[in-house]
Design an enzyme around this catalytic site. Sequence first.
Site, short mmCIF file in Angstrom:
data_model
loop_
_atom_site.label_atom_id
_atom_site.label_comp_id
_atom_site.label_asym_id
_atom_site.label_seq_id
_atom_site.Cartn_x
_atom_site.Cartn_y
_atom_site.Cartn_z
N SER A 101 -0.85 -9.93 5.03
CA SER A 101 0.80 -9.98 4.37
C SER A 101 1.04 -11.28 5.22
CB SER A 101 0.86 -8.98 4.11
OG SER A 101 0.67 -8.28 3.67
N GLY A 140 12.26 -13.93 -1.05
CA GLY A 140 13.33 -12.77 -1.32
C GLY A 140 12.98 -12.85 -2.39
N THR A 142 12.05 -9.20 -4.79
CA THR A 142 12.01 -7.75 -5.58
C THR A 142 13.58 -7.73 -4.73
OG1 THR A 142 10.11 -7.99 -5.29
CG2 THR A 142 11.32 -5.69 -4.83
N THR A 174 8.53 -8.24 3.47
CA THR A 174 7.34 -9.80 4.28
C THR A 174 8.26 -10.36 5.42
OG1 THR A 174 6.07 -8.09 3.05
CG2 THR A 174 5.35 -9.48 4.86
N ARG A 254 -1.58 -13.66 -5.22
CA ARG A 254 -2.32 -12.61 -5.16
C ARG A 254 -3.26 -12.98 -6.10
NH1 ARG A 254 1.62 -11.94 -10.93
NH2 ARG A 254 3.05 -10.59 -9.59
N LEU A 349 -16.01 9.83 7.65
CA LEU A 349 -16.15 9.77 9.31
C LEU A 349 -15.23 11.50 9.10
CD1 LEU A 349 -15.99 6.90 9.45
CD2 LEU A 349 -14.31 6.92 10.66
N GLY A 350 -15.23 12.37 8.35
CA GLY A 350 -14.19 13.38 9.01
C GLY A 350 -13.60 13.81 9.53
N GLU A 374 2.73 -7.47 -4.68
CA GLU A 374 2.68 -8.00 -5.98
C GLU A 374 2.23 -7.80 -7.35
OE1 GLU A 374 2.42 -11.55 -4.29
OE2 GLU A 374 2.74 -11.29 -2.10
N GLY A 375 3.42 -7.13 -7.23
CA GLY A 375 2.48 -6.93 -8.94
C GLY A 375 2.10 -5.13 -9.08
C1 LIG Z 1 5.20 -2.87 1.92
C2 LIG Z 1 5.41 -3.75 1.15
C3 LIG Z 1 6.23 -5.57 1.41
C4 LIG Z 1 6.34 -5.62 0.72
N1 LIG Z 1 6.55 -7.45 0.57
C5 LIG Z 1 7.53 -8.20 -0.65
C6 LIG Z 1 8.21 -9.59 0.06
O1 LIG Z 1 7.33 -9.87 1.25
N2 LIG Z 1 8.91 -10.00 -1.45
C7 LIG Z 1 9.20 -9.10 -2.41
O2 LIG Z 1 9.98 -9.95 -2.96
N3 LIG Z 1 8.79 -8.29 -3.07
C8 LIG Z 1 7.70 -7.58 -1.75
N4 LIG Z 1 7.25 -5.93 -2.18
C9 LIG Z 1 8.07 -4.86 -2.95
C10 LIG Z 1 7.21 -5.04 -4.28
O3 LIG Z 1 6.82 -6.27 -5.10
C11 LIG Z 1 7.36 -4.14 -5.45
O4 LIG Z 1 7.64 -2.19 -5.01
C12 LIG Z 1 6.58 -4.22 -6.73
O5 LIG Z 1 6.66 -5.41 -7.76
C13 LIG Z 1 7.15 -2.82 -7.11
O6 LIG Z 1 8.67 -2.58 -7.78
P1 LIG Z 1 9.45 -1.50 -7.06
O7 LIG Z 1 9.16 -0.41 -5.62
O8 LIG Z 1 10.30 -1.87 -7.75
O9 LIG Z 1 8.52 -0.83 -8.92
P2 LIG Z 1 8.70 -0.20 -9.91
O10 LIG Z 1 9.23 -1.63 -10.73
O11 LIG Z 1 10.34 0.82 -9.73
O12 LIG Z 1 7.83 0.41 -10.49
C14 LIG Z 1 8.21 1.65 -10.19
C15 LIG Z 1 6.37 2.01 -10.58
O13 LIG Z 1 6.64 2.50 -12.21
C16 LIG Z 1 5.83 1.34 -12.80
N5 LIG Z 1 6.12 0.38 -13.40
C17 LIG Z 1 6.98 -0.33 -13.75
N6 LIG Z 1 7.88 -1.05 -15.17
C18 LIG Z 1 5.87 -0.28 -15.86
C19 LIG Z 1 5.72 -0.71 -17.20
N7 LIG Z 1 7.05 -2.28 -18.01
N8 LIG Z 1 4.97 -0.13 -17.95
C20 LIG Z 1 4.55 1.15 -16.88
N9 LIG Z 1 4.33 1.49 -15.72
C21 LIG Z 1 5.76 0.28 -15.20
C22 LIG Z 1 5.00 0.07 -11.60
O14 LIG Z 1 3.64 -0.06 -12.26
C23 LIG Z 1 5.36 1.62 -10.18
O15 LIG Z 1 4.19 2.55 -10.93
C24 LIG Z 1 6.43 -5.42 -1.34
C25 LIG Z 1 6.49 -3.89 -1.26
C26 LIG Z 1 5.79 -3.14 0.30
C27 LIG Z 1 5.87 -1.74 -0.32
#
Ligand SMILES: Cc1cc2nc3c(=O)[nH]c(=O)nc-3n(C[C@H](O)[C@H](O)[C@H](O)COP(=O)(O)OP(=O)(O)OC[C@H]3O[C@@H](n4cnc5c(N)ncnc54)[C@H](O)[C@@H]3O)c2cc1C
Lengths: 394, 255
Positions: A101, A140, A142, A174, A254, A349-350, A374-375
């Site tokens: 990452s 940045g 999200t 990240t 991705r 690995l139990g 990343e989606g």
């Molecule tokens: C450790 C970590 C590092 C990250 N690093 C970065 C980074 O460097 N830069 C950055 O910009 N982001 C980063 N992210 C953010 C990450 O890309 C988002 O968390 C991710 O895109 C999901 O967005 P959300 O958390 O708002 O979930 P939400 O969008 O709220 O989704 C919640 C749930 O709903 C589902 N969902 C949403 N819409 C729909 C739909 N239309 N139909 C069906 N299901 C749906 C999703 O699949 C998910 O299961 C990071 C996240 C983590 C955990």
Amino acid sequence: MDNNRTLGQRLDDFYGLEQQLSSEETQIRDAVRRFVDAEVRPHAGEWWQAGTFPTDLIPKLAELGVFGPTLPEQYGGLELSPIAYGLMMQELERGDSGLRSFASVQSGLAMYAIYRYGSEEQKTRYLPEMARGHIIGCFGLTEPDAGSDPAAMRSVAKSVPGGVKITGVKRWITNGNLAKIAIVWAKDDTGTIRGYIVRTDAMGFAAKHITTKASMRMSVTSELYLDEVFVPEDHILPLSRGLGSPLGCLTQARYGIAWGTVGAALDCLNEAALYAKSRIAFGKPIAATQLIQERLVDMLSLTVDMQLKALQLGRLYETGVMRYPHVSLAKRDNARAALVVARMAREILGGNGISVDYGPIRHMANLETVDTYEGTYEVHTLIVGRDLVEENAF
Amino acid sequence: MKILVMVKQVPDTATRIRVGGDGASIASDGIKWVINPYDEFAIEEALQIRERLHGEVVVVSVGPQRVEEAIRQTLAMGVDRGVHVKTDVALDSYQAAAALAAVARQETFDLILTGKQAVDDDAAQVGPLMSVLLEVPQVTVVLKLSINPDTQRLIAERELEGAIEVVELPYPAVITAQRGLNEPRYPTLPNIMKAKKKEIRVELLESLGIDVVPKVRITALTEPPARPVAKILTGDPLEAAEQLVNLLHHEAKVL
Ligand SMILES: Cc1cc2nc3c(=O)[nH]c(=O)nc-3n(C[C@H](O)[C@H](O)[C@H](O)COP(=O)(O)OP(=O)(O)OC[C@H]3O[C@@H](n4cnc5c(N)ncnc54)[C@H](O)[C@@H]3O)c2cc1C
């Protein structure tokens, strides 16, 4: 013919894909693997548990050449082919998804954003320094209330004399606390999403470390607060316009994930197979039981599928016909498959599988993030679905 | 300083070797080929000498098409260019030495470095034979090498059973490397990328005008006898010790 190869070779290359790689590609893979074996693997569990990223490694990673490796030489790159880049991601993630990452964000997101949407001046000013690891970048996009649907972002960049002032909150970023620059995406006065190079020491900028993660613990993840942060005109990415711009960067990252997850799966498969051969229960190695063999073969089968998908994706990339739904399918399936493989390894690995003295539980927890960021799995399903039947189900 | 390094591509020592269908060669399918580990010490030494004294390092290797990969790997370590003597015929030590010496004459050299032996046939002949063919002095099994370019002389430390021998000689010369001479470097990514632009000159074995009839022919290869299954003694330590003494006496006949 497989008889005279070691277990590791048999597992890593069950389908003979190695023969399809050029000598340069295997050398690059092996160079990264040696580095990860020597510098990362012995400490990965410890770092992960402590929740720290080994910043001492940054200069060594730069020297190894993992920052912006696909970029032209003039910007500090090595002009690596997409497949060589993929293999590099594979080997980094064999060590830890957090390590991959770190490199993915620096290369695929931050450097790529500047390379693709930046001015010549921005490129020459930032990219070589980023390749050397002197400047770490973060990305940045999200926000607390906009993840899967980044168009709903609230961050704004208001025009002021000489530039813009950005206000907003970014979450889950990240490298946020390690970065000297942040590529921040925000809406301009017309509501168009654009990219901005924001110095993290600028007035009004603050990064807060998220310490509560039970996944990706070796990677630094932060919340960014921007309170009227001034960004001069020459730090706006001139070619960025609309949501397509950050999504273009995501396609790069991705692609790297499609390969990186292969590394995590291979590490789990190797660990599980070795363990099964040496762990005795009921008077014989557990590898000599049918149930364990079935599990190992299931893991191998999933891993081979992942390898085939990653390699073909690489070929599509190299021949210039790769489209983003191709990348979505591979990201979706490989992240999920690696997660399944890691869980199975954990099980084999139990009790030891519960400890970070062994890789699988760490990979397993990390891959929960990989499956989401990343989606998410769902988002990629909808991207591929839309491509398939030409109906938007978002 | 112009240094030639003679490199052989051998099966990875981690590879399990099997005898081929003809009973006189190894089965080559599934083998992972690597640079002979002792030759890696020779390459590293050459690169270090070049770093100190400048000049050129050229790698020469004899063998089929696959050998090109070993040469590329040395180029990725930092070697300047390569010469590939191409042949599909398996050569004996003398033929290999003759081919390498022929290239050395074409290229000219100040030093020839190579491994003390190749880990596939363990013959340890090629270095010494080259020195005879080229009529230059040689030192084998070298652990430490220093060069005085002003006097055109070398000081080499050799490993003997229980002693270190220090020798002095003029160069051009042939030096064979022992483990411990240095710590071979790994190729870096930039060097791997640069390697593909470096020159590998291909020379057909036939064009070197050497005698292609082998002096030594392998007539048979057999696998070592399978190791008998190990006996593990368990239970009470006293009983186990008794059993062990018994076995050492009656079965192993060492007591
Ligand atoms: C450790 C970590 C590092 C990250 N690093 C970065 C980074 O460097 N830069 C950055 O910009 N982001 C980063 N992210 C953010 C990450 O890309 C988002 O968390 C991710 O895109 C999901 O967005 P959300 O958390 O708002 O979930 P939400 O969008 O709220 O989704 C919640 C749930 O709903 C589902 N969902 C949403 N819409 C729909 C739909 N239309 N139909 C069906 N299901 C749906 C999703 O699949 C998910 O299961 C990071 C996240 C983590 C955990």
